[in-house]
Design an enzyme around this catalytic site. Structure first.
Site, PDB file in Angstrom:
ATOM      1  N   VAL A  21       6.566  -0.677   4.200  1.00  0.00           N
ATOM      2  CA  VAL A  21       5.634  -1.790   4.073  1.00  0.00           C
ATOM      3  C   VAL A  21       5.847  -2.536   2.754  1.00  0.00           C
ATOM      4  O   VAL A  21       6.043  -3.749   2.732  1.00  0.00           O
ATOM      5  CB  VAL A  21       4.175  -1.293   4.167  1.00  0.00           C
ATOM      6  CG1 VAL A  21       3.202  -2.425   3.868  1.00  0.00           C
ATOM      7  CG2 VAL A  21       3.908  -0.716   5.546  1.00  0.00           C
ATOM      8  N   ASP A  39       8.021   2.118  -7.759  1.00  0.00           N
ATOM      9  CA  ASP A  39       7.874   3.314  -6.930  1.00  0.00           C
ATOM     10  C   ASP A  39       8.148   4.529  -7.804  1.00  0.00           C
ATOM     11  O   ASP A  39       9.002   4.481  -8.698  1.00  0.00           O
ATOM     12  CB  ASP A  39       8.857   3.278  -5.747  1.00  0.00           C
ATOM     13  CG  ASP A  39       8.460   4.246  -4.635  1.00  0.00           C
ATOM     14  OD1 ASP A  39       7.997   3.773  -3.578  1.00  0.00           O
ATOM     15  OD2 ASP A  39       8.610   5.472  -4.815  1.00  0.00           O
ATOM     16  N   THR A  89      -1.084   6.487   3.860  1.00  0.00           N
ATOM     17  CA  THR A  89      -2.333   7.257   3.903  1.00  0.00           C
ATOM     18  C   THR A  89      -2.231   8.219   5.084  1.00  0.00           C
ATOM     19  O   THR A  89      -2.646   7.887   6.194  1.00  0.00           O
ATOM     20  CB  THR A  89      -3.555   6.324   4.067  1.00  0.00           C
ATOM     21  OG1 THR A  89      -3.238   5.287   5.005  1.00  0.00           O
ATOM     22  CG2 THR A  89      -3.940   5.687   2.756  1.00  0.00           C
ATOM     23  N   THR A 124      -3.807   1.651   4.964  1.00  0.00           N
ATOM     24  CA  THR A 124      -4.822   1.801   6.014  1.00  0.00           C
ATOM     25  C   THR A 124      -5.804   2.900   5.622  1.00  0.00           C
ATOM     26  O   THR A 124      -5.403   4.041   5.390  1.00  0.00           O
ATOM     27  CB  THR A 124      -4.159   2.153   7.358  1.00  0.00           C
ATOM     28  OG1 THR A 124      -3.207   1.130   7.681  1.00  0.00           O
ATOM     29  CG2 THR A 124      -5.203   2.239   8.459  1.00  0.00           C
ATOM     30  N   CYS A 264       1.017   5.546  11.716  1.00  0.00           N
ATOM     31  CA  CYS A 264      -0.073   4.593  11.981  1.00  0.00           C
ATOM     32  C   CYS A 264      -0.889   4.997  13.199  1.00  0.00           C
ATOM     33  O   CYS A 264      -2.001   5.490  13.068  1.00  0.00           O
ATOM     34  CB  CYS A 264       0.496   3.181  12.182  1.00  0.00           C
ATOM     35  SG  CYS A 264       1.170   2.437  10.681  1.00  0.00           S
ATOM     36  N   ARG A 335       8.845  10.426   9.880  1.00  0.00           N
ATOM     37  CA  ARG A 335       7.523  10.927   9.491  1.00  0.00           C
ATOM     38  C   ARG A 335       6.583  10.954  10.691  1.00  0.00           C
ATOM     39  O   ARG A 335       6.461   9.987  11.407  1.00  0.00           O
ATOM     40  CB  ARG A 335       6.936  10.062   8.368  1.00  0.00           C
ATOM     41  CG  ARG A 335       7.634  10.223   7.029  1.00  0.00           C
ATOM     42  CD  ARG A 335       7.060   9.269   6.018  1.00  0.00           C
ATOM     43  NE  ARG A 335       7.300   7.871   6.403  1.00  0.00           N
ATOM     44  CZ  ARG A 335       6.728   6.831   5.796  1.00  0.00           C
ATOM     45  NH1 ARG A 335       5.879   7.024   4.806  1.00  0.00           N
ATOM     46  NH2 ARG A 335       7.009   5.603   6.191  1.00  0.00           N
TER      47      ARG A 335
END
Length: 438
Positions: A21, A39, A89, A124, A264, A335
């Site tokens: 993202v 990062d 998240t 999110t 997500c 992931r």
């Protein structure tokens, strides 16, 4: 206005978190303003500096040519007056929200926060996280006061990894701010890169809620398709054929059954149900959908075992190949891939599969799951193939090529599990395949 100072390059914009993202956002903004890309992963930063894009989201050429100032030095954030936090998240093993990435990112930002800065979160979360969890951390670490010394905003990410059509620029961006002044600044800054325009949500909590229900809605719809698949298999009806027929009606929602993974769709519903529980309500539809989707790996393997038994192929130590390990097609991200559920279920039957994925991040697969990805040439003398992910590389494999992957002694009982329904069912069954699709 801060907008004018950023556009005139008197002030800088910074991204915290350069994954699937954050990295595309930083590259897009760098075409308009000065951008610092931060990062904590120094190895990732070095790859970006060398012009390599491990995410495949924007490509090596764009990374090499972009003007983003990539860094792992958090003190560089002091130079920015508009900071975007785009960290993952995830959930923990108990399916509870794991806010540690966004909390840690807030600590980093707080330590380097200067007066007049707007901090915008894209991660999110459930309604309330930005103002009730992140703001106190920012204030504690910086010694500054929110609303007086700095402002906060929320603009949920809508980037779809691996999707080359629906990109940052082409998707309407929800924006929100702690007050009207902040909202106006945030909206104008995002309008620099979002061609589709922005939608101004009435509050930060509304924007947080809007994001978390987007993926929850999709999760529930896929769960319904998965439940239909289970029912239709028991009735001896082909699910894909049913959906094709029903799909001819103008208002039929064209979802398909499948494994729901990624960071997500398979995660966000848990953020909503967690907050609902806090409010004293136990979700019924959302949790039921999650339960169905979480069991689909087991359903696939049980169907495979039945096919092996019907083909008189011994189960123990059967040679099974899995094509695809990422959570979705044409994306290297592993992931929260649900293919690992299939792997674990197979191991319960003493089957150690050969896993092949030319797209997947091999190091990530090894680190997260202890899985060693092999090459296509290693698929030979197998008893069954699970076509798990619809990578374009797999879609081009001919039936004749698949034929050569099976044991010579099993040419009239080749088991093919086509999870995504990519193959021509009739063709494969006519050529001796014991074919099954979700």
């Amino acid at each position: 206005m801060l907008y004018d100072e950023i556009v005139n390059k008197k002030e800088k914009l910074a991204l915290v978190g350069l994954g699937y993202v954050g990295m595309p956002i930083s590259v897009a903004f760098a075409e308009k303003v000065e951008v610092i890309g931060f990062d904590v992963n120094e190895e990732k930063i070095e790859q970006y500096k060398k012009g390599f894009d491990p995410t495949n989201e924007v490509g090596n050429d764009k990374i090499a040519k972009c003007t983003v100032q990539f860094t792992a030095d958090e003190s560089r954030l002091k130079e920015a007056k508009f900071i975007i936090v785009a960290v993952p998240t995830p959930i923990n093993n108990e399916h509870m929200p794991d806010l540690s990435p966004v909390e840690n990112a807030s600590r980093v930002v707080g330590r380097n926060l200067t007066r007049g800065t707007i901090v915008t979160y894209e991660s999110t979360v459930y309604p309330g996280v930005t103002e009730e969890i992140c703001v106190p951390i920012l204030e504690k670490e910086s010694g500054l006061k929110c609303g007086i010394d700095f402002k906060v905003a929320y603009s949920p990410e809508r980037i779809n990894p691996g999707d080359k059509v629906h990109r940052l620029e082409t998707i309407t961006k929800i924006v929100s701010g702690m007050d009207e002044e902040t909202l106006d600044e945030v909206a104008k800054i995002y309008e620099l890169v979002v061609e589709a325009g922005v939608f101004r949500a009435e509050s930060i909590k509304v924007a947080e809620a809007a994001k978390v229900i987007e993926n929850s809605q999709r999760d529930i719809n896929i769960a319904f398709m998965n439940e239909l698949s289970i029912i239709f298999h028991r009735l001896g009806i082909d699910t894909k054929a049913v959906l094709e027929a029903a799909g001819t009606k103008w208002n039929f929602l064209k979802f398909m059954p499948g494994l729901v993974g990624g960071h997500c769709i398979g995660v966000d519903p848990y953020y909503l149900t967690y907050k609902a529980e806090e409010a004293g309500y136990h979700s019924q539809i959302i949790t039921s959908g999650r339960r169905i989707n979480n069991d689909m790996g087991k359903f696939v393997v049980e169907s495979l075992i039945k096919k092996l038994i019907m083909s008189d192929i011994p189960i123990r130590n059967a040679k099974v190949a899995i094509l695809g390990f990422t959570f979705k097609e044409n994306c290297p991200d592993t992931r929260n891939t649900k293919i690992i559920d299939i792997v674990k279920e197979l191991e319960e039957y003493a089957i150690n599969p050969i896993i092949v994925d030319p797209i997947a991040d091999k190091q990530e697969a090894e680190r997260l799951y202890g899985v060693t990805l092999q090459n296509m040439k290693d698929i030979k003398e197998v008893d069954a193939i699970i076509l798990a992910v619809a990578h374009k590389e797999f879609q081009s494999i001919s039936r004749e090529s698949f034929d050569k992957m099976y044991r010579i002694t099993n040419q009239r009982r080749k088991v093919m599990i086509d999870i995504k329904g990519l193959l021509d069912k009739r063709e494969y069954m006519e050529h001796g395949y014991s074919y099954w699709r979700l």
